[in-house]
Design a protein around this motif. Structure first.
Motif, PDB file in Angstrom:
ATOM      1  N   THR A  55       0.941  -1.383   0.462  1.00  0.00           N
ATOM      2  CA  THR A  55      -0.428   0.030  -0.254  1.00  0.00           C
ATOM      3  C   THR A  55       1.055   1.330  -0.591  1.00  0.00           C
ATOM      4  OG1 THR A  55      -2.159  -1.011   1.470  1.00  0.00           O
ATOM      5  CG2 THR A  55      -1.379   1.254   1.196  1.00  0.00           C
ATOM      6  N   CYS A  56       0.744   1.983  -1.217  1.00  0.00           N
ATOM      7  CA  CYS A  56       1.346   3.434  -1.347  1.00  0.00           C
ATOM      8  C   CYS A  56       0.368   4.610  -1.069  1.00  0.00           C
ATOM      9  CB  CYS A  56       2.459   3.438  -2.610  1.00  0.00           C
ATOM     10  SG  CYS A  56       3.421   1.965  -1.987  1.00  0.00           S
ATOM     11  N   SER A  57       1.071   5.417  -0.451  1.00  0.00           N
ATOM     12  CA  SER A  57       0.727   7.351  -0.414  1.00  0.00           C
ATOM     13  C   SER A  57       0.016   7.966  -1.627  1.00  0.00           C
ATOM     14  CB  SER A  57       0.960   7.527   0.857  1.00  0.00           C
ATOM     15  OG  SER A  57       2.256   8.235   0.541  1.00  0.00           O
ATOM     16  N   GLU A  58       1.646   7.267  -2.425  1.00  0.00           N
ATOM     17  CA  GLU A  58       1.617   8.026  -4.328  1.00  0.00           C
ATOM     18  C   GLU A  58       2.012   7.914  -5.182  1.00  0.00           C
ATOM     19  OE1 GLU A  58       1.818  11.618  -4.525  1.00  0.00           O
ATOM     20  OE2 GLU A  58       1.508  11.732  -1.280  1.00  0.00           O
ATOM     21  N   SER A  59       1.961   7.735  -6.333  1.00  0.00           N
ATOM     22  CA  SER A  59       2.685   7.566  -7.158  1.00  0.00           C
ATOM     23  C   SER A  59       4.108   7.196  -6.890  1.00  0.00           C
ATOM     24  CB  SER A  59       2.077   8.160  -8.408  1.00  0.00           C
ATOM     25  OG  SER A  59       3.255   8.025  -9.487  1.00  0.00           O
ATOM     26  N   PHE A 114       2.517   2.133  -8.956  1.00  0.00           N
ATOM     27  CA  PHE A 114       1.521   2.933  -8.620  1.00  0.00           C
ATOM     28  C   PHE A 114       1.380   4.999  -9.318  1.00  0.00           C
ATOM     29  CE2 PHE A 114       2.458   0.438  -4.934  1.00  0.00           C
ATOM     30  CZ  PHE A 114       0.713  -0.023  -4.238  1.00  0.00           C
ATOM     31  N   LEU A 115       0.217   4.427  -9.992  1.00  0.00           N
ATOM     32  CA  LEU A 115      -0.203   5.853 -10.337  1.00  0.00           C
ATOM     33  C   LEU A 115      -0.879   7.442  -9.163  1.00  0.00           C
ATOM     34  CD1 LEU A 115      -1.531   4.902 -14.162  1.00  0.00           C
ATOM     35  CD2 LEU A 115       0.831   5.456 -13.357  1.00  0.00           C
ATOM     36  N   ALA A 116      -0.876   6.003  -8.365  1.00  0.00           N
ATOM     37  CA  ALA A 116      -2.226   7.140  -7.449  1.00  0.00           C
ATOM     38  C   ALA A 116      -1.512   6.549  -5.789  1.00  0.00           C
ATOM     39  CB  ALA A 116      -3.061   7.269  -7.779  1.00  0.00           C
ATOM     40  N   THR A 119      -3.391  -0.095  -3.238  1.00  0.00           N
ATOM     41  CA  THR A 119      -3.041  -1.421  -2.788  1.00  0.00           C
ATOM     42  C   THR A 119      -2.678  -2.014  -3.586  1.00  0.00           C
ATOM     43  OG1 THR A 119      -3.983  -0.861  -0.699  1.00  0.00           O
ATOM     44  CG2 THR A 119      -3.020  -3.551  -1.013  1.00  0.00           C
ATOM     45  N   GLU A 120      -1.485  -2.774  -3.508  1.00  0.00           N
ATOM     46  CA  GLU A 120      -1.662  -3.660  -4.620  1.00  0.00           C
ATOM     47  C   GLU A 120      -0.836  -5.210  -4.025  1.00  0.00           C
ATOM     48  OE1 GLU A 120       1.307  -3.982  -9.093  1.00  0.00           O
ATOM     49  OE2 GLU A 120       0.443  -2.948  -8.306  1.00  0.00           O
ATOM     50  N   ASN A 121      -1.439  -6.334  -4.766  1.00  0.00           N
ATOM     51  CA  ASN A 121      -1.062  -7.658  -4.419  1.00  0.00           C
ATOM     52  C   ASN A 121      -0.778  -8.175  -5.902  1.00  0.00           C
ATOM     53  OD1 ASN A 121      -2.516  -7.467  -2.461  1.00  0.00           O
ATOM     54  ND2 ASN A 121      -4.923  -7.726  -3.461  1.00  0.00           N
ATOM     55  N   HIS A 122       0.633  -8.886  -4.269  1.00  0.00           N
ATOM     56  CA  HIS A 122       1.211  -9.789  -5.536  1.00  0.00           C
ATOM     57  C   HIS A 122       1.604 -11.525  -5.034  1.00  0.00           C
ATOM     58  CE1 HIS A 122       4.390  -6.834  -7.668  1.00  0.00           C
ATOM     59  NE2 HIS A 122       3.415  -5.792  -6.489  1.00  0.00           N
ATOM     60  N   THR A 123       0.749 -12.797  -5.691  1.00  0.00           N
ATOM     61  CA  THR A 123       0.767 -13.683  -5.366  1.00  0.00           C
ATOM     62  C   THR A 123       2.119 -14.180  -5.284  1.00  0.00           C
ATOM     63  OG1 THR A 123      -1.577 -13.854  -6.352  1.00  0.00           O
ATOM     64  CG2 THR A 123      -0.332 -15.935  -5.915  1.00  0.00           C
ATOM     65  N   VAL A 124       2.706 -14.890  -3.792  1.00  0.00           N
ATOM     66  CA  VAL A 124       4.123 -16.264  -3.910  1.00  0.00           C
ATOM     67  C   VAL A 124       3.332 -17.307  -4.355  1.00  0.00           C
ATOM     68  CG1 VAL A 124       6.003 -16.513  -2.309  1.00  0.00           C
ATOM     69  CG2 VAL A 124       4.807 -14.273  -1.642  1.00  0.00           C
TER      70      VAL A 124
END
Length: 151
Positions: A55-59, A114-116, A119-124
């Motif tokens: 999870t990121c707050s910015e691009s 992230f463009l904005a 949250t992005e999920n990565h599967t392991v």
């Protein structure tokens, strides 16, 4: 004489404001990857999946890497139980072709952006091969993997 000094202070304040205005904050959360039971007397391999959430707050652009764990190598990670070892590995892809590591020793990293805010999920993808493990001792095996996010 006071005007050039004031101008220099204003430029410094503008630079500080600009750097803090674009400073991103990212957090990482991960689930435990559980393989369940492994029976070395069958012809079945064991597969499992886990998730790493960013999870990121910015691009931002980022790189996500995993440590080799207790084995110290990416070619074959090992879970340990009282001196007994069970080989496994973690992969970026469901086809088990790209070992997830730090980009060294034949391993790969996951990259994203992230463009904005979001949250992005990565599967392991986890895999325990059957070969060379017919003599695995009974017990609970585990390993600790460190997740590193560079952005």
């Amino acid at each position: 004489m006071s005007k050039p000094l004031q101008l220099a202070v204003l430029l410094l304040l503008n630079q500080l404001w600009a750097s803090s205005a674009f400073a991103s904050t990212c957090t990482v959360d991960s689930s435990v990857l559980v393989f369940g039971s492994f029976n070395p007397l069958t012809d079945n391999t064991v597969e499992s999946t886990g998730t790493i959430s960013i999870t990121c707050s910015e691009s931002v652009f980022y790189t996500l890497s995993l440590s080799p764990g207790s084995s110290g190598t990416y070619s074959t990670r090992s879970m340990i139980n009282s001196g007994n070892y069970l080989e496994y590995n973690l992969y970026i892809d469901a086809g088990y072709s790209q070992i997830w590591g730090d980009g060294t020793g034949g391993s790969y990293t996951a990259n994203g952006s992230f463009l904005a805010e979001g949250t992005e999920n990565h599967t392991v993808y986890g895999f325990i091969p059957l070969f060379n493990q017919r003599n695995a001792g009974v017990g609970v095996y585990n390993d600790i993997i460190t997740v590193t996010l560079i952005y």
